[in-house]
Design an enzyme around this catalytic site. Structure first.
Site, PDB file in Angstrom:
ATOM      1  N   THR A  12       0.850  -1.189   0.000  1.00 18.15           N
ATOM      2  CA  THR A  12       0.000   0.000   0.000  1.00 18.15           C
ATOM      3  C   THR A  12       0.890   1.245   0.000  1.00 18.15           C
ATOM      4  O   THR A  12       1.883   1.294   0.729  1.00 18.15           O
ATOM      5  CB  THR A  12      -0.891   0.004   1.264  1.00 18.15           C
ATOM      6  OG1 THR A  12      -1.523  -1.260   1.380  1.00 18.15           O
ATOM      7  CG2 THR A  12      -1.950   1.102   1.197  1.00 18.15           C
TER       8      THR A  12
ATOM      9  N   GLU B 167       0.039  -2.282  13.661  1.00 15.83           N
ATOM     10  CA  GLU B 167      -0.877  -2.286  12.514  1.00 15.83           C
ATOM     11  C   GLU B 167      -2.217  -2.908  12.912  1.00 15.83           C
ATOM     12  O   GLU B 167      -3.273  -2.391  12.591  1.00 15.83           O
ATOM     13  CB  GLU B 167      -0.255  -3.062  11.354  1.00 15.83           C
ATOM     14  CG  GLU B 167      -1.140  -3.040  10.125  1.00 15.83           C
ATOM     15  CD  GLU B 167      -0.546  -3.783   8.930  1.00 15.83           C
ATOM     16  OE1 GLU B 167       0.369  -4.604   9.125  1.00 15.83           O
ATOM     17  OE2 GLU B 167      -1.028  -3.540   7.819  1.00 15.83           O
TER      18      GLU B 167
HETATM   19  C1  LIG Z   1      -6.103  -3.966   2.039  1.00 15.17           C
HETATM   20  C2  LIG Z   1      -4.752  -4.648   2.128  1.00 15.17           C
HETATM   21  C3  LIG Z   1      -3.607  -3.885   2.363  1.00 15.17           C
HETATM   22  C4  LIG Z   1      -2.358  -4.510   2.457  1.00 15.17           C
HETATM   23  N1  LIG Z   1      -1.246  -3.718   2.605  1.00 15.17           N
HETATM   24  C5  LIG Z   1      -0.026  -4.297   2.709  1.00 15.17           C
HETATM   25  C6  LIG Z   1       1.155  -3.498   2.829  1.00 15.17           C
HETATM   26  O1  LIG Z   1       1.101  -2.263   2.806  1.00 15.17           O
HETATM   27  N2  LIG Z   1       2.348  -4.121   2.951  1.00 15.17           N
HETATM   28  C7  LIG Z   1       2.471  -5.475   2.953  1.00 15.17           C
HETATM   29  O2  LIG Z   1       3.592  -5.970   3.110  1.00 15.17           O
HETATM   30  N3  LIG Z   1       1.385  -6.272   2.790  1.00 15.17           N
HETATM   31  C8  LIG Z   1       0.138  -5.708   2.679  1.00 15.17           C
HETATM   32  N4  LIG Z   1      -0.989  -6.499   2.511  1.00 15.17           N
HETATM   33  C9  LIG Z   1      -0.802  -7.943   2.366  1.00 15.17           C
HETATM   34  C10 LIG Z   1      -1.312  -8.771   3.521  1.00 15.17           C
HETATM   35  O3  LIG Z   1      -0.538  -8.590   4.686  1.00 15.17           O
HETATM   36  C11 LIG Z   1      -1.302 -10.232   3.055  1.00 15.17           C
HETATM   37  O4  LIG Z   1      -2.219 -10.333   1.988  1.00 15.17           O
HETATM   38  C12 LIG Z   1      -1.670 -11.198   4.138  1.00 15.17           C
HETATM   39  O5  LIG Z   1      -0.671 -11.263   5.108  1.00 15.17           O
HETATM   40  C13 LIG Z   1      -1.963 -12.605   3.594  1.00 15.17           C
HETATM   41  O6  LIG Z   1      -0.932 -13.055   2.793  1.00 15.17           O
HETATM   42  P1  LIG Z   1      -1.203 -13.680   1.341  1.00 15.17           P
HETATM   43  O7  LIG Z   1      -2.077 -12.728   0.609  1.00 15.17           O
HETATM   44  O8  LIG Z   1       0.104 -14.050   0.761  1.00 15.17           O
HETATM   45  O9  LIG Z   1      -2.093 -14.974   1.614  1.00 15.17           O
HETATM   46  P2  LIG Z   1      -1.530 -16.446   1.943  1.00 15.17           P
HETATM   47  O10 LIG Z   1      -0.521 -16.338   3.024  1.00 15.17           O
HETATM   48  O11 LIG Z   1      -1.130 -17.098   0.683  1.00 15.17           O
HETATM   49  O12 LIG Z   1      -2.830 -17.126   2.522  1.00 15.17           O
HETATM   50  C14 LIG Z   1      -3.813 -17.773   1.693  1.00 15.17           C
HETATM   51  C15 LIG Z   1      -4.845 -18.438   2.619  1.00 15.17           C
HETATM   52  O13 LIG Z   1      -4.188 -19.457   3.409  1.00 15.17           O
HETATM   53  C16 LIG Z   1      -4.439 -19.246   4.792  1.00 15.17           C
HETATM   54  N5  LIG Z   1      -3.255 -19.592   5.597  1.00 15.17           N
HETATM   55  C17 LIG Z   1      -1.969 -19.277   5.299  1.00 15.17           C
HETATM   56  N6  LIG Z   1      -1.131 -19.718   6.279  1.00 15.17           N
HETATM   57  C18 LIG Z   1      -1.925 -20.322   7.212  1.00 15.17           C
HETATM   58  C19 LIG Z   1      -1.666 -20.971   8.462  1.00 15.17           C
HETATM   59  N7  LIG Z   1      -0.408 -21.087   8.945  1.00 15.17           N
HETATM   60  N8  LIG Z   1      -2.726 -21.457   9.168  1.00 15.17           N
HETATM   61  C20 LIG Z   1      -3.986 -21.334   8.685  1.00 15.17           C
HETATM   62  N9  LIG Z   1      -4.295 -20.738   7.498  1.00 15.17           N
HETATM   63  C21 LIG Z   1      -3.285 -20.233   6.788  1.00 15.17           C
HETATM   64  C22 LIG Z   1      -4.711 -17.749   4.911  1.00 15.17           C
HETATM   65  O14 LIG Z   1      -5.488 -17.449   6.054  1.00 15.17           O
HETATM   66  C23 LIG Z   1      -5.484 -17.451   3.616  1.00 15.17           C
HETATM   67  O15 LIG Z   1      -6.838 -17.777   3.760  1.00 15.17           O
HETATM   68  C24 LIG Z   1      -2.246  -5.910   2.358  1.00 15.17           C
HETATM   69  C25 LIG Z   1      -3.394  -6.680   2.102  1.00 15.17           C
HETATM   70  C26 LIG Z   1      -4.631  -6.059   1.968  1.00 15.17           C
HETATM   71  C27 LIG Z   1      -5.841  -6.907   1.685  1.00 15.17           C
END
Ligand SMILES: Cc1cc2nc3c(=O)[nH]c(=O)nc-3n(C[C@H](O)[C@H](O)[C@H](O)COP(=O)(O)OP(=O)(O)OC[C@H]3O[C@@H](n4cnc5c(N)ncnc54)[C@H](O)[C@@H]3O)c2cc1C
Length: 420
Positions: free
Chosen positions: A146, A229
């Site tokens: 973001t 955060e």
């Molecule tokens: C509005 C918004 C703003 C954001 N801003 C930023 C930002 O500024 N900087 C930044 O670095 N990131 C940012 N993000 C990213 C956000 O932190 C990640 O999307 C989030 O941490 C999830 O990671 P991923 O998308 O890789 O999903 P994944 O980690 O691939 O997860 C996919 C699915 O698997 C599940 N899962 C994964 N691991 C486990 C586990 N160990 N146990 C149970 N379930 C699990 C998750 O819950 C999810 O349902 C933002 C996201 C959004 C939506």
């Protein structure tokens, strides 16, 4: 913790503001004055622009600022994460270089944590930083960043050691975003906004004194950022709050322009939280309030939303007593996701198929449609619901960590989700 009284703080800040507030000053000039007097960040340490007041007493300062119409310090998303993290872990050099500018708003920030294969599993970050000829050289990719498109600096988690278990090989840096090795590409979202970016690093450079905390201690520093955060998801934290009443004058105009840029990526955040504030008026306008099932669902939602608000207030009270942010950030964040999902359902019950109409054709000029497609984001951003549940189970309920056959293995030997 300070032992000064509410009355004495009110009196002191009031007389200071009466003597010093001047809407003819430039925004940064005024903020510097406010910071010099310690009223810009009154909860911060005295050594770093503050007065070590409790958050409750800082609220008195806010009231007095609002009463006179004075502009406050810059206080938006990643900038606040930067200052909270630097206050906890930064060297004096980094505090001196960045904290004041976080308050004046001269620098924009972003949070470079998530990667294409490592979001929830942040500790598995693959972006690497290698020390060569006295400089850290960064290569890799971040995503979901973001505000990267208008950031001057980023909070970067990068791998500096591949021969230790994954949590131990990370370091935390401040990286300058405006340099040839950093490329930012915006991503368009389902709801039409473009808040996020992909960020590519190709031999980007970081000075050694821009390491935050210990080399290899990045996980602990990142945890501080994340706890702050997650606290930001509480309904009383001001995100998505109504803008202040329109005020006329050059300093207000400068502040309005600053907000327009800084808050642009967050325009849809009130919608992602479910807009519980719209439920009763929508139910009345549409006549759906007469339906007993709708009324029952509204009552359930409002009950849930109120209890979340009170939990958040409890967390703020704990903070006012000087306790460090803890797992209540995860509890509050999970609860905020539940409220948003429930609000989504109730909006659909109230608006029916009209809820799907976007833009001017839809109810409230498409706001209801934007709520429906934006609420999923709240259960992902800042750590997904499942991750919050893991944290709560381990840190609140005391349940054992899920075992992994790779625990304790050097990260180099752990299978990874990448080809090549
Ligand atoms: C509005 C918004 C703003 C954001 N801003 C930023 C930002 O500024 N900087 C930044 O670095 N990131 C940012 N993000 C990213 C956000 O932190 C990640 O999307 C989030 O941490 C999830 O990671 P991923 O998308 O890789 O999903 P994944 O980690 O691939 O997860 C996919 C699915 O698997 C599940 N899962 C994964 N691991 C486990 C586990 N160990 N146990 C149970 N379930 C699990 C998750 O819950 C999810 O349902 C933002 C996201 C959004 C939506």
């Amino acid at each position: 913790m300070s032992d000064v009284s509410e009355d004495s703080v009110r009196k002191e800040v009031r007389s200071w503001l009466e003597a010093n507030w001047n809407p003819e000053l430039g925004l940064v000039e005024w903020r510097n004055k406010l910071i010099d007097a310690g009223w810009g960040a009154p909860t911060w340490p005295k050594a770093w622009h503050g007065r070590e007041l409790s958050p409750a007493l800082a609220g008195v300062v806010d009231q007095e600022m609002r009463r006179i119409g004075a502009v406050g310090v810059a206080a938006s998303g990643p900038r606040n994460l930067a200052s909270a993290t630097l206050l906890a872990h930064g060297s004096d050099f980094l505090k001196g270089k960045f904290l004041r500018r976080c308050l004046t708003g001269e620098d924009g920030w972003c949070q470079l944590f998530s990667e294409p294969g490592n979001g929830s599993d942040l500790a598995g970050a693959m972006t690497r930083a290698d020390l060569k000829d006295g400089m850290w050289i960064v290569n890799g990719q971040k995503v979901w960043t973001t505000s990267a498109h208008h950031a001057d600096f980023g909070l970067l988690v990068a791998r500096t050691n591949w021969d230790v278990p994954k949590h131990k090989g990370l370091s935390y840096f401040i990286i300058a975003m405006h340099q040839p090795g950093v490329q930012v590409h915006p991503l368009k979202q389902l709801n039409g906004h473009a808040s996020f970016n992909q960020v590519f690093f190709s031999d980007a450079k970081i000075e050694p004194d821009h390491l935050v905390g210990e080399l290899g201690g990045g996980w602990a520093v990142a945890t501080t950022t994340l706890m702050h955060e997650r606290r930001g998801f509480d309904p009383g934290s001001g995100r998505g709050a109504a803008p202040p009443p329109k005020r006329i004058g050059p300093i207000y105009e400068e502040e309005r322009r600053e907000n327009e840029t800084a808050m642009e990526p967050y325009k849809w955040y009130p919608q992602r939280a479910g807009r519980v504030d719209l439920i009763l008026s929508r139910a009345s306008e549409t006549g759906r309030i007469k339906d007993p099932v709708v009324r029952q669902e509204i009552a359930k939602l409002l009950t849930m939303s109120k209890s979340v608000e009170w939990t958040a207030r409890r967390a703020r009270a704990a903070m006012a007593e000087g306790r460090a942010p803890g797992p209540e950030g995860s509890l509050g964040k999970l609860a905020a996701s539940n409220v948003a999902r429930a609000a989504n359902r109730v909006h659909t019950l109230i608006s029916g198929a009209d809820a799907m109409l976007s833009g001017e054709d839809g109810p409230l000029d498409g706001i209801i449609a934007e709520i429906l497609i934006s609420t999923p984001a709240i259960s992902i951003a800042g750590g997904t619901d499942e991750i919050q549940k893991n944290i709560i189970s381990e840190r609140v309920l005391g349940m054992p960590k899920e075992p992994s056959e790779f625990d304790g293995k050097p990260y180099r030997d752990v299978p990874k989700n990448v080809i090549g």
